[in-house]
Motif scaffolding. Structure first.
Motif, PDB file in Angstrom:
ATOM      1  N   PRO A  64       0.802  -1.233   0.000  1.00 53.26           N
ATOM      2  CA  PRO A  64       0.000   0.000   0.000  1.00 53.26           C
ATOM      3  C   PRO A  64       0.833   1.281   0.000  1.00 53.26           C
ATOM      4  O   PRO A  64       0.322   2.340  -0.368  1.00 53.26           O
ATOM      5  N   SER A  65       2.097   1.190   0.407  1.00 56.10           N
ATOM      6  CA  SER A  65       2.936   2.394   0.435  1.00 56.10           C
ATOM      7  C   SER A  65       3.528   2.728  -0.929  1.00 56.10           C
ATOM      8  O   SER A  65       4.098   3.818  -1.112  1.00 56.10           O
ATOM      9  N   PHE A  66       3.412   1.821  -1.908  1.00 57.87           N
ATOM     10  CA  PHE A  66       3.951   2.095  -3.238  1.00 57.87           C
ATOM     11  C   PHE A  66       3.082   3.154  -3.904  1.00 57.87           C
ATOM     12  O   PHE A  66       1.856   3.045  -3.968  1.00 57.87           O
ATOM     13  N   ASP A  67       3.732   4.168  -4.433  1.00 55.92           N
ATOM     14  CA  ASP A  67       3.030   5.334  -4.976  1.00 55.92           C
ATOM     15  C   ASP A  67       2.381   5.006  -6.317  1.00 55.92           C
ATOM     16  O   ASP A  67       3.059   4.903  -7.338  1.00 55.92           O
ATOM     17  N   LEU A  68       1.062   4.825  -6.297  1.00 56.08           N
ATOM     18  CA  LEU A  68       0.316   4.601  -7.528  1.00 56.08           C
ATOM     19  C   LEU A  68      -0.507   5.838  -7.857  1.00 56.08           C
ATOM     20  O   LEU A  68      -1.084   6.469  -6.958  1.00 56.08           O
ATOM     21  N   PRO A  69      -0.605   6.215  -9.123  1.00 50.61           N
ATOM     22  CA  PRO A  69      -1.483   7.331  -9.495  1.00 50.61           C
ATOM     23  C   PRO A  69      -2.929   7.019  -9.131  1.00 50.61           C
ATOM     24  O   PRO A  69      -3.318   5.858  -9.019  1.00 50.61           O
ATOM     25  N   VAL A  93       6.283  -5.847 -15.941  1.00 43.85           N
ATOM     26  CA  VAL A  93       4.914  -5.343 -16.112  1.00 43.85           C
ATOM     27  C   VAL A  93       4.964  -3.823 -16.181  1.00 43.85           C
ATOM     28  O   VAL A  93       5.629  -3.174 -15.372  1.00 43.85           O
ATOM     29  N   GLU A  94       4.249  -3.275 -17.151  1.00 39.64           N
ATOM     30  CA  GLU A  94       4.144  -1.820 -17.287  1.00 39.64           C
ATOM     31  C   GLU A  94       2.685  -1.415 -17.126  1.00 39.64           C
ATOM     32  O   GLU A  94       1.818  -1.857 -17.886  1.00 39.64           O
ATOM     33  N   LEU A  95       2.411  -0.593 -16.132  1.00 40.34           N
ATOM     34  CA  LEU A  95       1.066  -0.072 -15.893  1.00 40.34           C
ATOM     35  C   LEU A  95       1.045   1.405 -16.258  1.00 40.34           C
ATOM     36  O   LEU A  95       1.966   2.152 -15.926  1.00 40.34           O
ATOM     37  N   LYS A  96      -0.031   1.839 -16.925  1.00 41.27           N
ATOM     38  CA  LYS A  96      -0.115   3.222 -17.402  1.00 41.27           C
ATOM     39  C   LYS A  96      -1.347   3.913 -16.850  1.00 41.27           C
ATOM     40  O   LYS A  96      -2.422   3.319 -16.754  1.00 41.27           O
ATOM     41  N   TRP A  97      -1.162   5.164 -16.476  1.00 40.48           N
ATOM     42  CA  TRP A  97      -2.242   6.073 -16.134  1.00 40.48           C
ATOM     43  C   TRP A  97      -2.059   7.303 -17.017  1.00 40.48           C
ATOM     44  O   TRP A  97      -1.437   8.283 -16.611  1.00 40.48           O
ATOM     45  N   GLY A  98      -2.526   7.247 -18.237  1.00 41.63           N
ATOM     46  CA  GLY A  98      -2.256   8.319 -19.182  1.00 41.63           C
ATOM     47  C   GLY A  98      -0.773   8.385 -19.496  1.00 41.63           C
ATOM     48  O   GLY A  98      -0.172   7.420 -19.986  1.00 41.63           O
ATOM     49  N   SER A  99      -0.130   9.496 -19.167  1.00 37.78           N
ATOM     50  CA  SER A  99       1.300   9.648 -19.439  1.00 37.78           C
ATOM     51  C   SER A  99       2.166   9.105 -18.313  1.00 37.78           C
ATOM     52  O   SER A  99       3.381   8.991 -18.463  1.00 37.78           O
ATOM     53  N   GLU A 100       1.568   8.769 -17.174  1.00 43.62           N
ATOM     54  CA  GLU A 100       2.327   8.228 -16.047  1.00 43.62           C
ATOM     55  C   GLU A 100       2.414   6.717 -16.146  1.00 43.62           C
ATOM     56  O   GLU A 100       1.444   6.055 -16.517  1.00 43.62           O
ATOM     57  N   ARG A 102       4.115   2.981 -14.194  1.00 35.91           N
ATOM     58  CA  ARG A 102       4.759   2.291 -13.086  1.00 35.91           C
ATOM     59  C   ARG A 102       5.248   0.945 -13.621  1.00 35.91           C
ATOM     60  O   ARG A 102       4.553   0.278 -14.394  1.00 35.91           O
ATOM     61  N   LEU A 103       6.451   0.556 -13.200  1.00 37.52           N
ATOM     62  CA  LEU A 103       7.050  -0.697 -13.649  1.00 37.52           C
ATOM     63  C   LEU A 103       7.117  -1.689 -12.497  1.00 37.52           C
ATOM     64  O   LEU A 103       7.447  -1.320 -11.366  1.00 37.52           O
ATOM     65  N   LEU A 104       6.821  -2.938 -12.803  1.00 34.00           N
ATOM     66  CA  LEU A 104       6.944  -4.026 -11.838  1.00 34.00           C
ATOM     67  C   LEU A 104       7.921  -5.044 -12.414  1.00 34.00           C
ATOM     68  O   LEU A 104       7.645  -5.675 -13.440  1.00 34.00           O
ATOM     69  N   ALA A 136       9.683   2.171 -10.321  1.00 35.13           N
ATOM     70  CA  ALA A 136       9.577   0.713 -10.354  1.00 35.13           C
ATOM     71  C   ALA A 136       9.461   0.126  -8.960  1.00 35.13           C
ATOM     72  O   ALA A 136       9.841   0.734  -7.954  1.00 35.13           O
ATOM     73  N   LEU A 137       8.952  -1.101  -8.924  1.00 36.16           N
ATOM     74  CA  LEU A 137       8.914  -1.918  -7.725  1.00 36.16           C
ATOM     75  C   LEU A 137       9.428  -3.300  -8.111  1.00 36.16           C
ATOM     76  O   LEU A 137       9.011  -3.865  -9.124  1.00 36.16           O
ATOM     77  N   HIS A 138      10.338  -3.832  -7.313  1.00 35.11           N
ATOM     78  CA  HIS A 138      10.901  -5.161  -7.558  1.00 35.11           C
ATOM     79  C   HIS A 138      10.101  -6.166  -6.730  1.00 35.11           C
ATOM     80  O   HIS A 138      10.015  -6.026  -5.502  1.00 35.11           O
ATOM     81  N   ILE A 139       9.526  -7.178  -7.378  1.00 34.93           N
ATOM     82  CA  ILE A 139       8.679  -8.154  -6.692  1.00 34.93           C
ATOM     83  C   ILE A 139       9.331  -9.530  -6.772  1.00 34.93           C
ATOM     84  O   ILE A 139       9.650 -10.010  -7.861  1.00 34.93           O
TER      85      ILE A 139
END
Length: 249
Positions: A64-69, A93-100, A102-104, A136-139
Motif C-alpha cells: 500500500p505504500s507504493f506510490d500509484l497514481p 509489467v508496465e502499468l499506465k495512467w495516461g502519461s504516467e 509504473r514498472l513491476l 519501479a517496484l521489484h517483486i
C-alpha cells in the motif's frame, strides 16, 4: 492446460510437486517457467483493463505504500523473460495512467534458490535504468520468501522498493479478483485457483466434518486420578563449593 487441470483431465501438475511425486523418467523439470506461464501467461490473454485490475489489486493489498497514481490504470502490458545483456528476469509489467507509468520487475521461484546470491541485486541495479528505478517496484515471489530476505540482508539496495511475496499471498489476490466485474478475469481467477490448489498452494479453510469426541460413560475422572499428597521430600546432596564449575566447563 488450466482447463485440463481444473477438470482433472491431466496429471502433469505432479511435475511441480516434490521429487517423490514425479516420474523417474521425467528428468529436469522447468518448474518456474511452466508455473509462470500457467498463472501469469494466461493473464496476458485478457483485456488490458483486466490485467491492470489484478496487478493494482496486488499492489494495494500487499504494497500500500507504493506510490500509484489515482484512478484506474488506462493500460497494462506484460513482457515475459525480457533480456538486457545477460540479465533475464521472469517478467516486466508496465502499468499506465495516461502519461504516467509504473514498472513491476518480477522474479518468480518455485522450489529453487536464486541463481547466485546477487541475482536480485543485478536485476535492480543493472537491468533497470535509474529513470526506470524511480517508478519501479521489484517483486520476488516464491514458495516462501527466505531467498528474498537473504538478499535484503546481504545488501539492501532497494530503499523500500522490494516486495517479498509468497505464492499463498499471490493466491489471496487471485481469490480477491474472482468477484471482479470482468467475466474473463473471474474465469481466469477460478482456473488459477484450482491449479494452485493442485500444486499445494491452498489456504486452510477449516474442517468439513469435526464430530465431537465421545467421552466414556463413568462416574470417575477420565484423566486425573487425584493425589494423596507428598509424604516426605529429601534434600539433594549438594557438592562442596569449589572454584571449579559444577555442571559444565
Amino acid at each position: 492446460m488450466l482447463h485440463a487441470f481444473t477438470h482433472k483431465k491431466s496429471s502433469l501438475h505432479r511435475r511441480y510437486l516434490l521429487q517423490k511425486h514425479r516420474e523417474a523418467s521425467e528428468g529436469r523439470v522447468t518448474q518456474e517457467d511452466e508455473v509462470t506461464s500457467n498463472v501469469f501467461g494466461t493473464l496476458e490473454f485478457l483485456p488490458e483493463s483486466s490485467v491492470a485490475v489484478f496487478w493494482t489489486h496486488l499492489l494495494s493489498w500487499h504494497a500500500p505504500s507504493f506510490d500509484l497514481p489515482s484512478g484506474r490504470a488506462t493500460g497494462a502490458s506484460m513482457r515475459f523473460w525480457p533480456s538486457r545483456g545477460k540479465l533475464q528476469p521472469d517478467l516486466l509489467v508496465e502499468l499506465k495512467w495516461g502519461s504516467e507509468i509504473r514498472l513491476l520487475l518480477v522474479e518468480l521461484k518455485w522450489r529453487s534458490d536464486l541463481s547466485g546470491e546477487d541475482q536480485l541485486h543485478k536485476q535492480w541495479q543493472l537491468f533497470l535504468s535509474p529513470e526506470e528505478r524511480a517508478v519501479a517496484l521489484h517483486i520476488f515471489i516464491g514458495i516462501d520468501t527466505a531467498e528474498g530476505i537473504k538478499a535484503l540482508a546481504r545488501e539492501n539496495v532497494w530503499c523500500g522498493r522490494m516486495l517479498l511475496l509468497s505464492w499463498m499471498q499471490v493466491l489471496s489476490t487471485v481469490r480477491l479478483v474472482r468477484n471482479a466485474d470482468s467475466p474473463q478475469l473471474c474465469c481466469w481467477a477460478q482456473h488459477v485457483t484450482s491449479f494452485l490448489r493442485l500444486v499445494g498452494i491452498s489456504p486452510f479453510l477449516g474442517f468439513r466434518q469435526f464430530p465431537p469426541i465421545e467421552l466414556p460413560v463413568q462416574n470417575e475422572p477420565a484423566f486425573w486420578k487425584g493425589s494423596h499428597g507428598v509424604i516426605s521430600l529429601l534434600a539433594p546432596d549438594v557438592p562442596a563449593v569449589t572454584d571449579n564449575p559444577i555442571f559444565f566447563c
